[in-house]
Design a protein around this motif. Structure first.
Motif, PDB file in Angstrom:
ATOM      1  N   UNK A 159      30.666  52.497 -26.978  1.00 31.62           N
ATOM      2  CA  UNK A 159      31.036  53.806 -27.679  1.00 31.62           C
ATOM      3  C   UNK A 159      32.648  53.853 -27.665  1.00 31.62           C
ATOM      4  N   UNK A 160      33.084  53.460 -26.601  1.00 27.21           N
ATOM      5  CA  UNK A 160      34.635  53.308 -26.486  1.00 27.21           C
ATOM      6  C   UNK A 160      35.303  52.582 -27.810  1.00 27.21           C
ATOM      7  N   UNK A 161      34.492  51.426 -27.784  1.00 19.81           N
ATOM      8  CA  UNK A 161      35.122  50.432 -28.951  1.00 19.81           C
ATOM      9  C   UNK A 161      35.067  51.159 -30.293  1.00 19.81           C
ATOM     10  N   UNK A 162      33.801  51.756 -30.578  1.00 18.92           N
ATOM     11  CA  UNK A 162      33.690  52.647 -32.052  1.00 18.92           C
ATOM     12  C   UNK A 162      34.528  53.846 -32.047  1.00 18.92           C
ATOM     13  N   UNK A 163      34.594  54.483 -31.084  1.00 18.34           N
ATOM     14  CA  UNK A 163      35.621  55.516 -31.105  1.00 18.34           C
ATOM     15  C   UNK A 163      37.171  55.405 -31.506  1.00 18.34           C
ATOM     16  N   UNK A 164      37.374  54.156 -30.871  1.00 20.68           N
ATOM     17  CA  UNK A 164      38.681  53.872 -31.101  1.00 20.68           C
ATOM     18  C   UNK A 164      39.090  53.397 -32.433  1.00 20.68           C
ATOM     19  N   UNK A 165      37.787  52.524 -32.897  1.00 22.31           N
ATOM     20  CA  UNK A 165      38.157  52.141 -34.103  1.00 22.31           C
ATOM     21  C   UNK A 165      38.305  53.220 -35.145  1.00 22.31           C
ATOM     22  N   UNK A 166      37.410  54.170 -34.960  1.00 24.35           N
ATOM     23  CA  UNK A 166      37.303  55.684 -35.800  1.00 24.35           C
ATOM     24  C   UNK A 166      38.575  56.132 -35.595  1.00 24.35           C
ATOM     25  N   UNK A 167      39.364  56.373 -34.551  1.00 29.03           N
ATOM     26  CA  UNK A 167      40.423  57.228 -34.214  1.00 29.03           C
ATOM     27  C   UNK A 167      41.640  56.562 -35.155  1.00 29.03           C
ATOM     28  N   UNK A 168      41.524  55.158 -35.021  1.00 28.08           N
ATOM     29  CA  UNK A 168      42.446  54.226 -36.075  1.00 28.08           C
ATOM     30  C   UNK A 168      42.328  54.536 -37.337  1.00 28.08           C
ATOM     31  N   UNK A 169      41.082  54.484 -37.607  1.00 26.17           N
ATOM     32  CA  UNK A 169      40.902  54.604 -39.124  1.00 26.17           C
ATOM     33  C   UNK A 169      41.104  56.171 -39.724  1.00 26.17           C
ATOM     34  N   UNK A 170      40.793  57.229 -39.080  1.00 27.12           N
ATOM     35  CA  UNK A 170      41.279  58.405 -39.484  1.00 27.12           C
ATOM     36  C   UNK A 170      42.427  58.663 -39.369  1.00 27.12           C
ATOM     37  N   UNK A 171      43.241  58.194 -38.405  1.00 23.52           N
ATOM     38  CA  UNK A 171      44.652  58.204 -38.768  1.00 23.52           C
ATOM     39  C   UNK A 171      45.150  57.426 -39.709  1.00 23.52           C
ATOM     40  N   UNK A 172      44.641  56.126 -40.024  1.00 31.68           N
ATOM     41  CA  UNK A 172      45.184  55.681 -41.268  1.00 31.68           C
ATOM     42  C   UNK A 172      44.841  56.238 -42.586  1.00 31.68           C
ATOM     43  N   UNK A 173      43.867  56.659 -42.567  1.00 27.87           N
ATOM     44  CA  UNK A 173      43.537  57.373 -44.103  1.00 27.87           C
ATOM     45  C   UNK A 173      44.534  58.423 -44.419  1.00 27.87           C
TER      46      UNK A 173
END
Lengths: 497, 569
Positions: A129-143
Motif C-alpha cells: 500500500x505504501x508503495x502504491x500510495x507513494x507512486x500515486x503521490x508522485x504521479x498526481x504531482x507530476x500531472x
C-alpha cells in the motif's frame, strides 16, 4: 531531575518536514501581495536540507517505522538522501524557468516538494500500500507540474499523456499487488511476501505470487520507461517544464529502481526448489529482455532525435536498461548484497548529477534551448560556461573517464561481469559507444558550428543567469568531475552518511 | 619508493594548460604560443633528463622511476607509473613531436588559439599518461582522456569534412575501448580469484599472476583488448577511420595522430595483450602477421591511387604500421625489435611528412597533387627537407626507416620466406608512391602561376623540419642506442611466448598422438587424486580446461629457428 521532552518520532521527521514545508509555502503565498519566487525557492531548499539533515543525523541504518511498512535499509536510506540532494539541485535549476515562464511559483515549489516526498517515501516503502500510495503521490504531482504552463499545447499534451499512461500502469500495479496479497495470504508487507515465496503453502500461492510479480514488474516498467513501455517518455519530457522533466528523468527513476529492488528482494532469497527455478529464472529472463531491449531501442531511437529533450528522454531509456543490469545482479545471490547496492547507488548518484546538468543547461537557455538541437550551434561562443557544463554532463552520460558517469558504469558493469552477465555488459558498452554519437553531436553543435543569426535571435533570455540556477549547475558539474577523478570521495560519502 | 619525475612529466602539460587558461584574451597570441612552446620544451627536457638517468644494465629493475600512490583503495586501483625502455622511447617521441607540432601551429592556427593550445597540451598529458601508467584503470583513464582533446582538435580546427571525420574517429575508438574495459574487468576478476579475493588493477601484479582463464575466456578477452588496440594501430579491417581523421585534422593533429596516437595501439599490444594472453597471442600470431602483411600491401596500393597529399601520407601510415604488426607477431627477436623501432621511425617520418604537407597547405590551401609541380625551383629549402623526410619514410639505407623495415623483413624471413617477400613488395611500393609524390610536387615545370609566387620556408618553419631530419639521420646511421633501449622489451615478448611454447614440452613429454584420449585419461586421473598428487605433478596445477589449451598448442606449435643475430648496418 530530568526534564522529559515529548519524544520525537525521528523516522517520520523527514517526511513530515517536507510535507509541512510544502503546505507552508502554499499557505504563506496567500498572504503575499507580489509573487515571491526566490523566497519559495529558498524555503523549499531549506525544507529539503532539513529533511536530509534529519536522515543523516537521526535515522540510523535499518530502522523501521509504521509497523514495518517503512524501513530505512542501506539502499533506501541512502536513496532518500540521493533523492533529497537531487531535489535540491532541481529546485535550484528551476530558478530561471519559474521566473521566465511566470509559473505560479508557490504552487510549483510546493508540488515539487510533494513529488520529492512521494519519491522519498517510495524508496523506503516495504509495504504494498505504501508503495502504491507513494507512486500515486508522485504521479498526481507530476500531472499538475507537467501542465503548469497554461496555454502551452505541448505542456497540456504532456500532462494528458502522462495522466492516461500513469493511470494505466497504476492498474497493472494494483492488480499485481492484489495477487501478491493473495499469495501472501492476506498481508501486504514485503517481509510476509518473502515468506510466502520462501514456503508456498499451495500451488495456488505459487501462481498468485508469480502473477503478482509479473504484473507489478509491468507497472514499474512504465515508471522506469523500459522498452516496450516507454512510448510516453519522449512526449512528456518534451512538453513538461524542463526541471519537471529532470525530476522524471533522474529522481523518479532512482526511486522507482530502488522500489523495484525492494519489491523483487523476496526473489533473492528463494530457497524452495520449485520456486527457485520458476521465479528466479523467469524473472532474470524477463529482466534480461527488458534491459537488452531498453539499451538497444533507447540508443537507436535517440540517434535520430532532433529535439534535445526527446534525445535525453531516449537516453534515459537506455540508462534504465543499464540500471536494470544492476537489478539482475542484485537477484543473483552469489554476489554480495552490499557491493551491488553500492554499485547501484554510485550509478544513481552519477545519473542524477549528469541529468541535472544537462536539463539544467537546457532550462537556462530558454524555449529555444529546450527545443531543436540546432539552437546549440555556436553556444561555446555565446556562453562558454553553459557550453562547458553541458559538455561535462554529456561526456558523463557517455561514460568517458574522469566523470561520475564513468565511475557509475564501471562499478555497475564490474558487478555484472563478476556475476557473469557478460553478454549484457557487452551489449551495454556497445550501446554506450553508440550513445557517444548522439550525446557528442550536441558538443559538435556547441563547439564546431557557428551560430546563425537565427539562433542568436532565439536567445530570448540574454540576461545573466539567476544565482540559484548558477549554483545548481556549478554544483552538479563540479560533483560530476570530482566523483569522476576521485571516486573514493563518493565511496567515502556513501560510507559515512 | 616514490619518484615524482614521471608524474611531473605527465602533468606538466596539463598544469601548463591551466596556466594558459589564465592568460587573458586581450594578451594576444604571442604569450600563448610562447607559453605552449615553453611548456612542451620543458617537458621534452624533463624526459631527456629521465632518459639520461635511465639504467640500461640487465640488473636494473624492469620499471624505473616508479611512483605508486593509492588511488581508489576500495577497488585496488592505484596511481602507479613507471618507465621501461619501450615507454621511455615513446615518451621521448611524444614530447619531441609535441614541440614540433606546437611550433608548426604558430602561423597555421589563427582562430581560437587559446583553446587550441590548451587542448594540444591536454592531449600530450593524456598520451604521456597512457605510456607511463602501470595500473589498468589508470591506463584506461588516460587512454580515453586522450580521445577528447583530439576529438575537439579535429572537429574545431579541421578542414571541410571535419565533423564527420571526428565523429567517426570517436565512435570507432570508443567501440574498441569500451570492449577493452569489459576485458579489463574480466582480467580484474580473474586476478581477484587468483589473488585470494583481493582485487587489484595493478599491472605488475596482474601480469605476474596466474589468471587461469579457460581457453574460450582467454580468447574473447584477448580479442576485446586486441580490438581496441587494433583500431588504434590501425590493423587493416579496422583502419577506415584513419584516412578521414588524418585528412581532416589540422597539421598538428595529424602529426600527433600519426606520430603518437597510433603508437598507443602498438604499445597496448606489447604491454597488455601479449603478457596477459601469451597462449592466445601465440596461436593467433600467424593470422595477425597476415593482417599486418595485408595492411602493408593494401596501404601501399591505396596510397598509390591517392590524389590528395594528406590522404597519400595517411595510407602510407597504414602500410608502415603493417610492418610493426608483422614484426611483433613474427615472434622472432629481430623482427620484434625491428617492429618496435619501426614504430618510432614511423612517428618521426610520417609526422615529418604531415608537417611538410601542412606547410604547403598553409600556403596554397590545396593538397591536390595535380595543383603542384616544379616547386623545387622556388622553394628550395622546402624541397630539400621534404625529399629527405620522404626518403626516410620509404626506407633508404642510412636513414631511419631502413633499419626498422630491414630488421622486420630479416626476422620475418626466418619464420616464413614468403612473409618477407610479401612485406618486401610493400617497401618497393612505398618507394613508388613517395617518389611519385616528390616528383609531382617538386619536379617538372613550374607552370602554375599560383605556385610561382610561393615563398620558401621561414626560419621557424625550417626549425620545425630540421629536428625531424636530424633524428632520421641519427637513427639511420647509429640505431644501436635505440635498439638497446628496446632490447629488454623484445626479449621479454619472446620469452613470454616461448615459455608458453615450452610449457607443454615439460608437462606432456610422453604424450603422443592420438593425444586426446590419453590426455583426457590423464587429466581424469589427476582430478580424482588431485589433493594427494598435486606435488608430484607441479605443472598440472592449472585447471583442466587450462590444460586443454596447452595440448592444442603442443599440436600446432610452430618451430622457431634460432639463428645468429644479424649484424646491423
Amino acid at each position: 531531575m530530568t526534564v522529559s521532552w515529548p519524544t520525537i518520532e525521528w523516522t517520520w521527521a523527514p517526511l513530515v518536514l517536507l510535507a509541512l514545508t510544502a503546505v507552508g509555502i502554499v499557505m504563506a503565498d496567500l498572504f503575499m501581495r507580489a509573487p515571491r519566487p526566490a523566497l519559495w525557492m529558498q524555503l523549499g531548499l531549506l525544507g529539503l536540507l532539513a529533511a536530509g539533515t534529519a536522515v543523516v543525523l537521526k535515522i540510523p541504518d535499518g530502522v523501521s517505522a509504521f509497523n514495518q511498512a517503512v524501513r530505512y535499509d542501506g539502499l533506501g536510506r541512502l536513496g532518500v538522501l540521493v533523492i533529497l540532494a537531487g531535489g535540491c539541485l532541481i529546485v535550484l535549476i528551476s530558478h530561471r524557468p519559474v521566473r521566465r515562464d511566470e509559473l505560479p511559483a508557490a504552487e510549483y515549489f510546493a508540488l515539487l516538494l510533494l513529488v520529492v516526498l512521494g519519491l522519498a517515501t517510495l524508496s523506503i516503502s516495504f509495504e504494498l500500500m505504501a508503495i502504491f500510495l507513494s507512486v500515486e503521490m508522485v504521479s498526481v504531482g507530476v500531472y499538475i507540474l507537467a501542465g503548469l504552463r497554461r496555454g502551452d499545447t505541448r505542456g497540456s499534451e504532456a500532462a494528458m499523456k502522462y495522466f492516461v499512461l500513469a493511470a494505466f500502469s497504476a492498474g497493472f500495479l494494483v492488480l499485481g499487488f492484489a495477487f501478491l496479497y493473495g499469495g501472501a495470504e492476506g498481508s501486504t508487507l514485503l517481509g510476509r511476501i518473502a515468506l510466502a515465496v520462501h514456503r508456498p503453502s499451495t500451488p495456488f500461492t505459487v501462481g498468485c505470487v508469480l502473477a503478482g510479480f509479473a504484473l507489478a514488474l509491468t507497472g514499474f516498467a512504465f515508471k522506469l520507461t523500459l522498452v516496450p513501455f516507454h512510448l510516453y517518455a519522449a512526449d512528456v519530457f518534451d512538453g513538461a517544464p524542463t526541471p519537471v522533466a529532470a525530476v522524471l528523468a533522474a529522481l523518479s527513476k532512482a526511486a522507482g529502481l530502488i522500489a523495484l529492488i525492494h519489491l523483487l528482494s523476496p526473489l533473492r532469497i528463494v530457497s524452495n526448489e520449485t520456486m527457485q527455478s520458476a521465479l528466479t529464472q523467469d524473472f532474470t529472463g524477463l529482466l534480461w529482455i527488458f534491459a537488452a531491449l531498453s539499451i538497444v531501442v533507447g540508443n537507436a531511437v535517440a540517434l535520430v532525435q532532433r529535439r534535445i529533450k526527446r534525445m535525453l528522454a531516449y537516453s534515459t531509456i537506455a540508462h534504465s536498461g543499464y540500471l536494470l543490469i544492476g537489478v539482475l545482479v542484485f537477484l543473483d545471490n552469489t554476489v554480495r548484497m552490499a557491493e551491488v547496492e553500492t554499485a547501484i547507488l554510485v550509478y544513481l548518484i552519477a545519473y542524477v548529477l549528469m541529468n541535472v546538468g544537462a536539463f539544467g543547461v537546457a532550462a537556462a537557455l530558454g524555449p529555444a534551448g529546450e527545443g531543436e538541437i540546432e539552437h546549440y550551434a555556436g553556444l561555446a561562443r555565446r556562453s562558454p560556461a553553459l557550453a562547458l557544463a553541458m559538455t561535462v554532463a554529456l561526456l558523463s552520460l557517455t561514460g568517458i573517464p574522469a566523470t561520475a558517469g564513468f565511475v557509475g558504469k564501471l562499478t555497475l558493469f564490474a558487478r555484472a561481469v563478476e556475476a557473469g552477465h557478460i553478454a549484457l555488459v557487452v551489449l551495454a558498452v556497445l550501446g554506450s559507444a553508440v550513445s557517444a554519437y548522439y550525446y557528442l553531436r550536441i558538443v559538435v553543435y556547441m563547439y564546431m558550428r557557428e551560430s546563425s543569426t537565427e539562433t542568436v535571435g532565439a536567445d530570448t533570455d540574454a540576461a545573466p543567469l539567476e544565482l540559484g540556477h548558477k549554483i545548481g549547475l556549478i554544483l552538479s558539474t563540479a560533483a560530476t568531475v570530482l566523483f569522476g577523478v576521485f571516486p573514493q570521495t563518493l565511496l567515502f560519502l556513501l560510507k559515512i552518511l | 619508493m616514490t619518484n615524482w619525475l614521471l608524474t611531473l612529466i605527465i602533468f606538466l602539460p596539463l598544469a601548463g594548460a591551466l596556466l594558459l587558461l589564465a592568460i587573458p584574451r586581450t594578451a594576444g597570441g604571442g604569450a600563448l604560443r610562447a607559453g605552449a612552446l615553453g611548456l612542451a620544451l620543458a617537458d621534452l627536457l624533463l624526459s631527456v633528463g629521465a632518459a639520461l638517468q635511465f639504467d640500461l644494465s640487465p640488473a636494473a629493475p624492469e620499471f624505473q622511476f616508479v611512483a605508486k600512490v593509492s588511488w581508489i583503495p576500495e577497488w585496488g586501483a592505484s596511481y602507479h607509473v613507471g618507465l621501461d625502455g619501450l615507454s621511455l622511447s615513446l615518451v621521448l617521441l611524444t614530447n619531441f613531436l609535441a614541440v614540433l607540432s606546437i611550433l608548426s601551429s604558430f602561423s597555421a592556427i589563427r582562430q581560437r588559439e587559446k583553446e587550441y593550445y590548451i587542448l594540444l597540451l591536454l592531449l600530450q598529458s593524456g598520451v604521456l599518461g597512457t605510456f607511463l601508467a602501470l595500473d589498468l584503470l589508470l591506463f584506461y583513464l588516460f587512454w580515453e582522456l586522450m580521445l577528447i582533446p583530439l576529438y575537439f582538435l579535429i572537429g574545431i580546427w579541421g578542414s571541410e569534412n571535419r565533423v564527420y571525420a571526428t565523429m567517426k574517429f570517436l565512435v570507432y575508438t570508443l567501440v574498441g575501448s569500451l570492449l577493452m574495459l569489459v576485458g579489463i574487468l574480466v582480467v580484474y576478476f580473474h586476478g581477484k580469484a587468483a589473488n585470494a579475493g583481493v582485487g587489484t588493477f595493478d599491472y605488475l601484479a596482474l601480469a605476474r599472476a596466474d589468471l587461469r582463464l579457460d581457453s574460450s575466456t582467454a580468447l574473447w578477452t584477448f580479442l576485446a583488448f586486441l580490438l581496441a588496440f587494433a583500431i588504434k594501430v590501425p590493423v587493416v579491417p579496422f583502419h577506415t577511420w584513419l584516412p578521414d581523421a588524418h585528412t581532416e585534422a589540422p597539421t598538428a593533429g595529424s602529426v600527433l595522430l600519426a606520430g603518437i596516437l597510433l603508437k598507443t595501439g602498438v604499445y597496448g599490444i606489447v604491454r597488455f595483450c601479449i603478457p596477459f594472453f601469451p597462449e592466445v597471442s601465440a596461436t593467433t600470431a600467424p593470422l595477425l602477421a597476415a593482417l599486418g602483411i595485408v595492411g602493408i600491401i593494401y596501404g601501399a596500393f591505396t596510397a598509390l591511387a591517392q590524389t590528395d597529399m594528406k590522404r597519400l601520407v595517411a595510407y602510407s601510415s597504414v602500410s608502415h604500421m603493417g610492418f610493426v604488426i608483422l614484426g611483433l607477431f613474427a615472434f622472432q627477436e629481430q623482427a620484434v625489435r625491428g617492429g618496435l623501432l619501426q614504430m618510432l621511425n614511423h612517428g618521426i617520418s610520417t609526422g615529418g611528412l604531415f608537417l611538410c604537407v601542412g606547410l604547403i597547405y598553409e600556403r596554397r590551401h590545396t593538397r591536390r597533387l595535380a595543383d603542384f609541380g616544379g616547386l623545387a625551383v622556388n622553394m628550395r629549402r622546402y624541397a630539400a627537407l621534404t625529399v629527405i623526410v620522404a626518403l626516410s619514410s620509404l626506407g633508404l639505407p642510412g636513414l631511419n626507416g631502413f633499419v626498422g623495415e630491414f630488421l622486420v623483413i630479416v626476422g620475418a624471413f626466418q619464420r616464413h620466406w614468403y612473409w618477407a617477400a610479401l612485406a618486401g613488395t610493400g617497401v618497393i611500393l612505398g618507394a613508388v608512391y613517395l617518389l611519385v609524390m616528390v616528383q609531382r610536387v617538386f619536379f617538372g615545370p613550374l607552370d602554375k602561376p599560383e605556385n610561382r609566387v610561393l615563398s620558401d620556408l621561414s626560419f621557424r618553419e625550417v626549425l620545425t623540419l630540421l629536428p625531424v631530419v636530424a633524428m632520421a639521420f641519427a637513427i639511420g646511421l647509429y640505431p644501436k642506442p635505440w635498439l638497446k633501449l628496446l632490447e629488454r622489451n623484445s626479449a621479454g615478448i619472446i620469452a613470454k611466448v616461448q615459455t608458453v611454447q615450452d610449457r607443454p614440452r615439460e608437462v606432456l613429454v610422453e604424450v603422443t598422438p592420438p593425444l586426446e584420449e590419453k590426455h583426457l585419461a590423464r587429466m581424469f586421473e589427476f582430478t580424482t587424486h588431485s589433493h594427494s598428487d598435486r606435488e608430484s605433478l607441479p605443472q598440472m596445477q592449472p585447471k583442466a580446461n587450462g590444460d586443454k589449451i596447452i595440448s592444442q598448442i603442443s599440436l600446432t606449435r610452430p618451430t622457431y629457428p634460432t639463428r645468429p643475430t644479424c649484424p646491423i648496418p
